[in-house]
Design a protein around this motif. Sequence first.
Motif, PDB file in Angstrom:
ATOM      1  N   VAL A   1       0.854  -1.175   0.000  1.00  0.00           N
ATOM      2  CA  VAL A   1       0.000   0.000   0.000  1.00  0.00           C
ATOM      3  C   VAL A   1       0.901   1.240   0.000  1.00  0.00           C
ATOM      4  O   VAL A   1       1.926   1.284   0.693  1.00  0.00           O
ATOM      5  CB  VAL A   1      -0.929   0.002   1.223  1.00  0.00           C
ATOM      6  CG1 VAL A   1      -1.740   1.290   1.284  1.00  0.00           C
ATOM      7  CG2 VAL A   1      -1.853  -1.205   1.184  1.00  0.00           C
ATOM      8  N   VAL A   2       0.506   2.236  -0.769  1.00  0.00           N
ATOM      9  CA  VAL A   2       1.289   3.471  -0.864  1.00  0.00           C
ATOM     10  C   VAL A   2       1.595   4.024   0.527  1.00  0.00           C
ATOM     11  O   VAL A   2       0.716   4.144   1.371  1.00  0.00           O
ATOM     12  CB  VAL A   2       0.518   4.531  -1.682  1.00  0.00           C
ATOM     13  CG1 VAL A   2       1.239   5.875  -1.621  1.00  0.00           C
ATOM     14  CG2 VAL A   2       0.360   4.072  -3.123  1.00  0.00           C
ATOM     15  N   GLY A   3       2.871   4.344   0.780  1.00  0.00           N
ATOM     16  CA  GLY A   3       3.261   4.951   2.049  1.00  0.00           C
ATOM     17  C   GLY A   3       3.646   3.977   3.135  1.00  0.00           C
ATOM     18  O   GLY A   3       3.972   4.387   4.252  1.00  0.00           O
ATOM     19  N   HIS A   4       3.616   2.673   2.853  1.00  0.00           N
ATOM     20  CA  HIS A   4       3.953   1.676   3.874  1.00  0.00           C
ATOM     21  C   HIS A   4       5.357   1.882   4.425  1.00  0.00           C
ATOM     22  O   HIS A   4       6.313   2.037   3.683  1.00  0.00           O
ATOM     23  CB  HIS A   4       3.839   0.273   3.274  1.00  0.00           C
ATOM     24  CG  HIS A   4       4.486  -0.787   4.136  1.00  0.00           C
ATOM     25  ND1 HIS A   4       3.921  -1.238   5.304  1.00  0.00           N
ATOM     26  CD2 HIS A   4       5.663  -1.458   3.981  1.00  0.00           C
ATOM     27  CE1 HIS A   4       4.710  -2.164   5.835  1.00  0.00           C
ATOM     28  NE2 HIS A   4       5.765  -2.307   5.067  1.00  0.00           N
ATOM     29  N   LYS A   5       5.469   1.870   5.762  1.00  0.00           N
ATOM     30  CA  LYS A   5       6.748   1.906   6.464  1.00  0.00           C
ATOM     31  C   LYS A   5       6.734   0.834   7.557  1.00  0.00           C
ATOM     32  O   LYS A   5       5.737   0.112   7.709  1.00  0.00           O
ATOM     33  CB  LYS A   5       6.995   3.293   7.081  1.00  0.00           C
ATOM     34  CG  LYS A   5       7.248   4.388   6.058  1.00  0.00           C
ATOM     35  CD  LYS A   5       8.600   4.188   5.371  1.00  0.00           C
ATOM     36  CE  LYS A   5       8.900   5.292   4.396  1.00  0.00           C
ATOM     37  NZ  LYS A   5      10.213   5.115   3.720  1.00  0.00           N
ATOM     38  N   THR A   6       7.813   0.735   8.320  1.00  0.00           N
ATOM     39  CA  THR A   6       7.895  -0.278   9.375  1.00  0.00           C
ATOM     40  C   THR A   6       8.222   0.365  10.724  1.00  0.00           C
ATOM     41  O   THR A   6       9.223   0.033  11.370  1.00  0.00           O
ATOM     42  CB  THR A   6       8.957  -1.337   9.026  1.00  0.00           C
ATOM     43  OG1 THR A   6      10.227  -0.668   8.828  1.00  0.00           O
ATOM     44  CG2 THR A   6       8.581  -2.102   7.781  1.00  0.00           C
TER      45      THR A   6
END
Length: 527
Positions: free
Chosen positions: A331-336
């Motif tokens: 999904v657009v913008g996914h980070k951890t």
Amino acid sequence: MFNRTRCLQITAALASISLLAGCGLLSDDGDDEAKRIVVGTTSAPSTLDPAAAWDGSWELYRNVYQTLLAFPTGSTKPQPDAAQNCEFTDTANQAYRCTLRKGMKFSNGEPLDSKAVKHSLDRIKTIGSKVGPKDLFGSLEKIETPDALTVVFHLNTADATFPYVLGSPAASLVAPKEYPADKVRQDGKVTGSGPYVLDSYKEGAESVLSRNDSYTGFANRRNNAVTIRYFTDSTKMVSALKSKDIDATYRGLSAPEIRDLQSPDSHAAGVQVVENVGAEIRYLVFNPKDPAVNKLPVRQAIAQIIDRGALVSKVYQGTAEPLYSMVPKGVVGHKTPFYDLYGHADVDKAKKILKAAGINQPVDLTFWYTTDRYGSSTADEFTELKRQLDESGLFRITLRSQPWKAFQEGYKNGEYPIFGRGWFPDFPDPDNFIAPFVGKENAVGTPYEPTDILNDLLPKSRRESDRSAGVREFEAAQQTFAQDVRLLPLWQGKLYVAAREDIAGAERALDPQTAMQMWELYRKTSW
């Protein structure tokens, strides 16, 4: 779902069962009942009235109700359905106009006109169901109907996601004479304008659908009749598939069952399994009404202890992957951010967090989960979470569970200190993995009002018609989630459809909400 089970690029394309299973010819001749498609799922509707459901009920709604806009297979942007066209009429994204198709009717013969649209959406807020989709319409100020085919939505703030909401089953259109303006319909019937009509419904057992001859919309129906059968036990669902009592399954398969269905023996018996990455997520919700849960160090310590890798390995056996953000991979913008803050599971770090807060004794907590919404692996998942936290010596966990209806009522009333939920996207936009979980009233029933997200990040992102332009805001919102630990993402699931080898069309059957578009399935008649 989340109760709202939601991809964007990732849920729209399943690998084709028809390609795996062989080529067949579709004939329009013959008895409709003989060709009826029977699909099994563990996601039974909680209600038939769309004003009172924000959960897996949407799987049925997508097939019996219509929306102004929709997401045809492969589309990540809403396209016209009951509407002929829709558009923002101002540069501020606060006035949205739709022109309806001419001559549309509900299945009872009532006209589907602008007044019916207004009635359908106004009643969502008027009824105000705790488990309904009213929060998705937070930006809607009022609806005007200048003529029978024109609907104008006035928003109280810029909201470029509003067309996406109109394309979700939350905005299902209902016949005004059959659906009261101020209360939920209770007679167990459906009067919509979707691809199918609901011939009969047995709660918790089955929905029997047939082709709606008066339907006007984008769906190209490949079959004339579908039955959806509801199972509380996925083992029985798999048995029904193998014995040819059902034609396909979707939602609720456990990892061992998927492995079994992927085996050579199942393949030889005429069963095919298709796998794809999905946007389904699982997470924990922390309720600050509980004195222990209200302490940030307690929540941080839980986040520091839980080993997602072990959870996925032991319970889901490769059918899911660890998740470190509420915005899933793909999904657009996914980070951890949860990995960035907490790294690998570490009991010593968790002990230091609690000790620094003056907590030197094991913390007693109760975890709640539902028994019949997400499949039989849910109990194993919570058993593993309990094992990890108990073995740390820092927590003593008690597990409690409820069937979905009772569970849903409980968490909406704020009764559970910590509980598990699943989320399927309402519409294909990263906003839908942030906005539903914040605000005084939100999808999980526990008020959470981070000022940066509510007052700055979401408003900025919603002014962007180009949805990828809001990436910076979505990344910042994910960081806030990780710092506050009011929600704890656990894993992201893959999508599986198992079907008899004479069933084709599954490659087109999932929309971006991961709801099954039953009209895409058909029975091949020669080999």
